[in-house]
Motif scaffolding. Structure first.
Motif, mmCIF file in Angstrom:
data_model
loop_
_atom_site.group_PDB
_atom_site.id
_atom_site.type_symbol
_atom_site.label_atom_id
_atom_site.label_comp_id
_atom_site.label_asym_id
_atom_site.label_seq_id
_atom_site.Cartn_x
_atom_site.Cartn_y
_atom_site.Cartn_z
ATOM 1 N N GLY A 1 44.569 27.835 50.581
ATOM 2 C CA GLY A 1 44.274 28.738 51.688
ATOM 3 C C GLY A 1 43.410 29.940 51.319
ATOM 4 O O GLY A 1 42.989 30.694 52.190
ATOM 5 N N PHE A 2 43.146 30.121 50.027
ATOM 6 C CA PHE A 2 42.287 31.237 49.617
ATOM 7 C C PHE A 2 40.876 30.731 49.348
ATOM 8 O O PHE A 2 40.694 29.672 48.748
ATOM 9 C CB PHE A 2 42.822 31.915 48.356
ATOM 10 N N GLN A 3 39.897 31.530 49.765
ATOM 11 C CA GLN A 3 38.502 31.141 49.557
ATOM 12 C C GLN A 3 38.185 31.032 48.071
ATOM 13 O O GLN A 3 38.416 31.977 47.309
ATOM 14 C CB GLN A 3 37.605 32.212 50.152
ATOM 15 N N VAL A 4 37.645 29.894 47.657
ATOM 16 C CA VAL A 4 37.352 29.687 46.238
ATOM 17 C C VAL A 4 36.357 30.728 45.717
ATOM 18 O O VAL A 4 36.451 31.189 44.578
ATOM 19 C CB VAL A 4 36.808 28.252 46.010
ATOM 20 N N GLN A 5 35.403 31.105 46.563
ATOM 21 C CA GLN A 5 34.344 32.016 46.125
ATOM 22 C C GLN A 5 34.767 33.482 46.116
ATOM 23 O O GLN A 5 34.076 34.305 45.518
ATOM 24 C CB GLN A 5 33.121 31.882 47.061
ATOM 25 N N ALA A 6 35.879 33.799 46.779
ATOM 26 C CA ALA A 6 36.250 35.209 46.910
ATOM 27 C C ALA A 6 36.581 35.819 45.546
ATOM 28 O O ALA A 6 37.128 35.147 44.667
ATOM 29 C CB ALA A 6 37.439 35.333 47.849
ATOM 30 N N ASP A 7 36.245 37.096 45.383
ATOM 31 C CA ASP A 7 36.512 37.797 44.122
ATOM 32 C C ASP A 7 37.992 37.726 43.755
ATOM 33 O O ASP A 7 38.335 37.493 42.600
ATOM 34 C CB ASP A 7 36.097 39.264 44.244
ATOM 35 N N GLY A 8 38.852 37.927 44.745
ATOM 36 C CA GLY A 8 40.287 37.922 44.491
ATOM 37 C C GLY A 8 40.745 36.591 43.928
ATOM 38 O O GLY A 8 41.480 36.521 42.937
ATOM 39 N N THR A 9 40.277 35.481 44.540
ATOM 40 C CA THR A 9 40.656 34.151 44.079
ATOM 41 C C THR A 9 40.161 33.927 42.658
ATOM 42 O O THR A 9 40.869 33.405 41.793
ATOM 43 C CB THR A 9 40.052 33.081 44.998
ATOM 44 N N ARG A 10 38.942 34.346 42.427
ATOM 45 C CA ARG A 10 38.366 34.164 41.094
ATOM 46 C C ARG A 10 39.142 34.943 40.039
ATOM 47 O O ARG A 10 39.345 34.471 38.921
ATOM 48 C CB ARG A 10 36.895 34.576 41.095
ATOM 49 N N ALA A 11 39.562 36.138 40.454
ATOM 50 C CA ALA A 11 40.347 36.959 39.523
ATOM 51 C C ALA A 11 41.665 36.252 39.184
ATOM 52 O O ALA A 11 42.070 36.197 38.016
ATOM 53 C CB ALA A 11 40.621 38.330 40.126
ATOM 54 N N VAL A 12 42.294 35.678 40.219
ATOM 55 C CA VAL A 12 43.563 34.988 39.969
ATOM 56 C C VAL A 12 43.340 33.768 39.077
ATOM 57 O O VAL A 12 44.095 33.512 38.134
ATOM 58 C CB VAL A 12 44.232 34.575 41.301
ATOM 59 N N LEU A 13 42.277 33.021 39.365
ATOM 60 C CA LEU A 13 41.983 31.840 38.545
ATOM 61 C C LEU A 13 41.734 32.239 37.093
ATOM 62 O O LEU A 13 42.177 31.571 36.151
ATOM 63 C CB LEU A 13 40.757 31.099 39.096
ATOM 64 N N PHE A 14 41.034 33.358 36.919
ATOM 65 C CA PHE A 14 40.787 33.835 35.560
ATOM 66 C C PHE A 14 42.102 34.154 34.866
ATOM 67 O O PHE A 14 42.367 33.697 33.752
ATOM 68 C CB PHE A 14 39.891 35.076 35.573
ATOM 69 N N ALA A 15 42.932 34.948 35.566
ATOM 70 C CA ALA A 15 44.210 35.354 34.974
ATOM 71 C C ALA A 15 45.051 34.122 34.638
ATOM 72 O O ALA A 15 45.628 34.034 33.545
ATOM 73 C CB ALA A 15 44.966 36.266 35.935
ATOM 74 N N LEU A 16 45.046 33.153 35.546
ATOM 75 C CA LEU A 16 45.811 31.928 35.300
ATOM 76 C C LEU A 16 45.314 31.205 34.052
ATOM 77 O O LEU A 16 46.096 30.708 33.250
ATOM 78 C CB LEU A 16 45.680 30.983 36.495
ATOM 79 N N SER A 17 43.996 31.129 33.897
ATOM 80 C CA SER A 17 43.442 30.451 32.720
ATOM 81 C C SER A 17 43.960 31.094 31.449
ATOM 82 O O SER A 17 44.362 30.409 30.504
ATOM 83 C CB SER A 17 41.912 30.500 32.731
ATOM 84 N N ALA A 18 43.953 32.435 31.424
ATOM 85 C CA ALA A 18 44.404 33.131 30.223
ATOM 86 C C ALA A 18 45.900 32.921 30.003
ATOM 87 O O ALA A 18 46.348 32.680 28.874
ATOM 88 C CB ALA A 18 44.077 34.619 30.324
ATOM 89 N N ILE A 19 46.666 32.975 31.091
ATOM 90 C CA ILE A 19 48.123 32.826 30.955
ATOM 91 C C ILE A 19 48.490 31.407 30.521
ATOM 92 O O ILE A 19 49.321 31.205 29.631
ATOM 93 C CB ILE A 19 48.826 33.186 32.291
ATOM 94 N N VAL A 20 47.842 30.417 31.140
ATOM 95 C CA VAL A 20 48.140 29.032 30.777
ATOM 96 C C VAL A 20 47.744 28.769 29.319
ATOM 97 O O VAL A 20 48.451 28.088 28.578
ATOM 98 C CB VAL A 20 47.432 28.049 31.733
ATOM 99 N N LEU A 21 46.618 29.353 28.911
ATOM 100 C CA LEU A 21 46.212 29.202 27.514
ATOM 101 C C LEU A 21 47.275 29.788 26.589
ATOM 102 O O LEU A 21 47.658 29.175 25.582
ATOM 103 C CB LEU A 21 44.844 29.863 27.291
ATOM 104 N N ALA A 22 47.773 30.971 26.951
ATOM 105 C CA ALA A 22 48.813 31.613 26.138
ATOM 106 C C ALA A 22 50.056 30.720 26.067
ATOM 107 O O ALA A 22 50.636 30.527 24.998
ATOM 108 C CB ALA A 22 49.171 32.974 26.718
ATOM 109 N N LEU A 23 50.421 30.148 27.207
ATOM 110 C CA LEU A 23 51.600 29.292 27.271
ATOM 111 C C LEU A 23 51.431 28.041 26.400
ATOM 112 O O LEU A 23 52.328 27.649 25.649
ATOM 113 C CB LEU A 23 51.831 28.890 28.730
#
Ligand SMILES: Nc1ncnc2c1ncn2[C@@H]1O[C@H](COP(=O)(O)OP(=O)(O)OP(=O)(O)O)[C@@H](O)[C@H]1O
Ligand SMILES: [Mg+2]
Lengths: 390, 253
Positions: A198-220
């Motif tokens: 439901g969140f726009q893929v291109q939106a800054d907010g979505t991108r920020a979350v995707l970035f944070a997720l990438s870092a967190i999943v990598l840490a995990l």
């Protein structure tokens, strides 16, 4: 039991790396979203997405390190697991487009309308549910690795032969995915994504979350990998790498050990692909290219295989170099990559992190030796440290 | 005189008419060989006699073309693979010492310990006080207590051989196959190794392949001489070494 398993993972370097990744997960999106665009601290969205892409590559390199660095299986097909995870995510994103496509078909993605599909192929069913898509991100690469590994490890295919068949695997998948009638968009792959949950893929907010997720999943995944390699199982893995027959004659089922590691690693690669696709906005059969899988090996070797942290650093550095070169001197990138690999193989066989670690041990040994001269340590310890460093 | 059936029933390891050839070359030729429970046996024979090949067959690395290989009279070893056979209780020391060089001496023994060897068993394994005590005991037996925390790569050649023997002990096998344990050892180490093997053989069967006749004499046990893939002579060391065929094929060379 589980807590002991995880607790063991938390060795000094790993704690630091995980803390840094979590710090990055918070800081980079904050600097992107909360600072004014003209502020010196501002991180533009394109830079954040680029860095997010590197983190996915880092996870991919970490996955390879588990099988190659610790178990001695040089997989030249890890790009395939990454691409499959990416396609699973891409299918979900395609289904989210709904009637907003060029042809406005509420069910069929544009490429299917264009290719005269009358209905959705069965393997697209359920992919409009995020949970199903995530399950596929893990299951499809995991299953392929399981079937492939089951046959390869049971018939004791080793060394170069194994590497060659992993290359053949990714090449075959590339050819298959290029075909229009496979139902994955052929040549063009999957793209024009609109939104995710439901969140726009291109939106800054979505991108920020995707970035944070990438870092967190990598840490995990780093935590899990560290727990694996520091357990008794991890020691058996290194045993398989260094003296496979000894492990067999001690009564271990080497094929099961390899299979488990290969499947876990393939799943991690799949997750990396799934995080990658929404950040770059496209997945196409080019991701299966054999050369991609070889690049992963280069990142891992540059960073230092068998160190977990090394491949992460290697992937980020090499890809930052690639972004720079392909911008500044596009024609030189392949030469630069080739030379880098030769340089590392000849002069830094342990990779960056491996070399630094080795250097530290040697320095400690030196220090212990001088301490001993000054009568501060007994000779036994010196001998031990000196030998440990050798 | 025992009947064959009785011999077989009493045996720990029983080989009958075992043959195997590689590209037409008969490495083992109708070899028959019996080890009893608790026995320490020495095997001698010229290079290429088939000593290592025999161990390959017993441990599942090579499949025989023909012949019986039985463990404890009932278990057909030719149907099992290396891991099965190790779990049945047959340990093997390779001709070239093979230890995990990038692990410490302690970790080498911990890995060899006869515990759950499955994926999840090893993932969640924790060193228990009993296991710790057992490892310390083995370290003491193979005289490596002072080097427990060092990487196996830094051991001397002789110490690696001992570590490998220690790993076999950790497996708690019923039968130990030891291929050339004193190759490359100093004289003092060789004497120590003979003592060590005799000690080990008090609680299990041991088969030792060796070229060093002094060492074989130190062991003071029944000797089997192999040549060209079958048994040439069997008996006490004095009996075997005075056999004209043995002198011609092996000792006289
Ligand atoms: N896997 C194999 N393939 C081909 N030939 C083999 C193989 N294994 C053993 N051989 C051959 O079988 C013969 C017996 O070898 P084996 O290693 O058993 O001898 P050995 O008695 O252990 O000798 P040594 O005292 O030198 O260790 C040799 O001629 C060897 O070349
Ligand atoms: Mg031999």
């Amino acid at each position: 039991m589980i807590s002991g398993f995880i607790f063991r993972a938390l060795e000094g370097k790993i704690i630091v790396a995980i803390a840094m990744l979590l710090g990055i997960a918070a800081l980079v999106p904050a600097l992107n979203l909360l600072t004014a665009p003209d502020s010196a601290l501002h991180i533009p969205t394109y830079a954040m997405s680029l860095f997010g892409k590197y983190l996915c590559y880092a996870l991919l390199a970490l996955a390879l390190d588990l099988v190659w660095g610790y178990c001695g299986i040089l997989s030249l097909g890890h790009g395939a697991f990454f691409a499959l995870g990416g396609y699973a995510m891409g299918m979900y994103l395609m289904r989210q487009i709904g009637p907003r496509g060029v042809y406005g078909n509420p069910v069929l993605p544009d490429f299917m309308v264009f290719l005269n599909y009358k209905e959705l192929p069965w393997f697209w069913y359920g992919m409009d549910w995020f949970v199903v898509a995530i399950a596929m991100v893990l299951l499809v690469p995991g299953l392929l690795a399981f079937v492939f590994g089951w046959f390869a490890f049971r018939s004791r295919v080793n060394g170069v032969y194994l590497s060659i068949i992993t290359q053949a695997m990714t090449y075959a998948l590339m050819l298959a995915f290029f075909r229009n009638d496979m139902g994955f968009g052929g040549n063009n792959g999957l793209t024009d994504f609109k939104d995710i949950l439901g969140f726009q893929v291109q939106a800054d907010g979505t991108r920020a979350v995707l970035f944070a997720l990438s870092a967190i999943v990598l840490a995990l995944c780093l935590l899990i990998s560290s727990a694996i390699v520091r357990s008794k199982f991890g020691k058996v893995l290194v045993g398989v790498r260094d003296a496979e027959s000894r492990v067999r004659f001690l009564g271990f089922r080497v094929e099961n050990i390899k299979l488990f590691t290969f499947v876990v690693s393939a799943m991690m690669a799949g997750i990396a692909g799934a995080l990658f696709v929404p950040q770059v906005g496209i997945i196409n059969p080019g991701e299966f290219a054999p050369a991609n899988s070889i690049e992963i090996v280069v990142w891992t070797a540059v960073g230092g295989r068998g160190t977990l942290i090394g491949p992460i650093i290697g992937a980020v550095l090499v890809n930052a170099g690639k972004s720079f070169f392909t911008g500044a001197f596009p024609e030189f990138w392949l030469y630069a990559l080739g030379s880098l690999f030769i340089f590392v193989t000849l002069f830094l066989p342990r990779g960056i992190v491996g070399t630094v670690q080795h250097g530290f041990k040697a320095r400690e040994a030196m220090k212990a030796a001088t301490d001993a001269e000054n009568g501060r340590a007994d000779v036994g310890t010196v001998a031990q440290t000196v030998q440990a460093a050798e | 005189m025992n009947t064959i059936a009785e011999t077989r029933a009493k045996s720990l390891l029983y080989l009958e008419d075992v043959s195997v050839s590689f590209d037409g070359f008969k490495a083992l030729n109708a070899l028959s060989f019996v080890v009893e429970p608790g026995e320490l046996r020495a095997i001698i024979g010229p290079n290429g006699a088939g000593k290592t090949t025999m161990m390959d067959i017993i441990t599942g690395k090579t499949r025989p073309d023909t012949g019986k290989v039985l463990f404890e009279d009932t278990i057909d070893l030719t149907k099992k693979d290396e891991a099965d056979i190790a779990q049945l209780g047959i340990g093997r020391k390779f001709q070239k010492p093979t230890v995990f060089e990038s692990h410490t001496v302690w970790d080498n023994l911990e890995l060899a310990l006869n515990r759950d060897r499955g994926v999840f068993g090893t993932l969640f394994y924790r060193l228990t006080p009993e296991d710790k005590a057992r490892i310390e005991e083995i370290l003491d037996t193979v005289r490596l207590t002072h080097r427990a925390r060092e990487y196996a790569a830094n051991l001397s050649h002789g110490q690696k051989q001992w570590l490998e023997i220690g790993m076999l002990l950790a497996q708690e096998p019923k039968l130990l196959l030891v291929d050339e344990p004193v190759a490359g050892m100093t004289d003092a180490e060789t004497v120590e190794t003979a003592i060590l093997l005799r000690e080990i053989a008090k609680t299990r069967s041991v088969v030792v392949v060796e070229h060093d006749m002094g060492f074989i004499r130190d062991l003071g046990v029944k000797v089997t001489c192999l040549a060209e893939g079958s048994v040439l002579a069997e008996g006490s060391i004095d009996f075997v070494s005075s056999d004209p065929k043995v002198i011609e094929n092996y000792l006289g060379r």
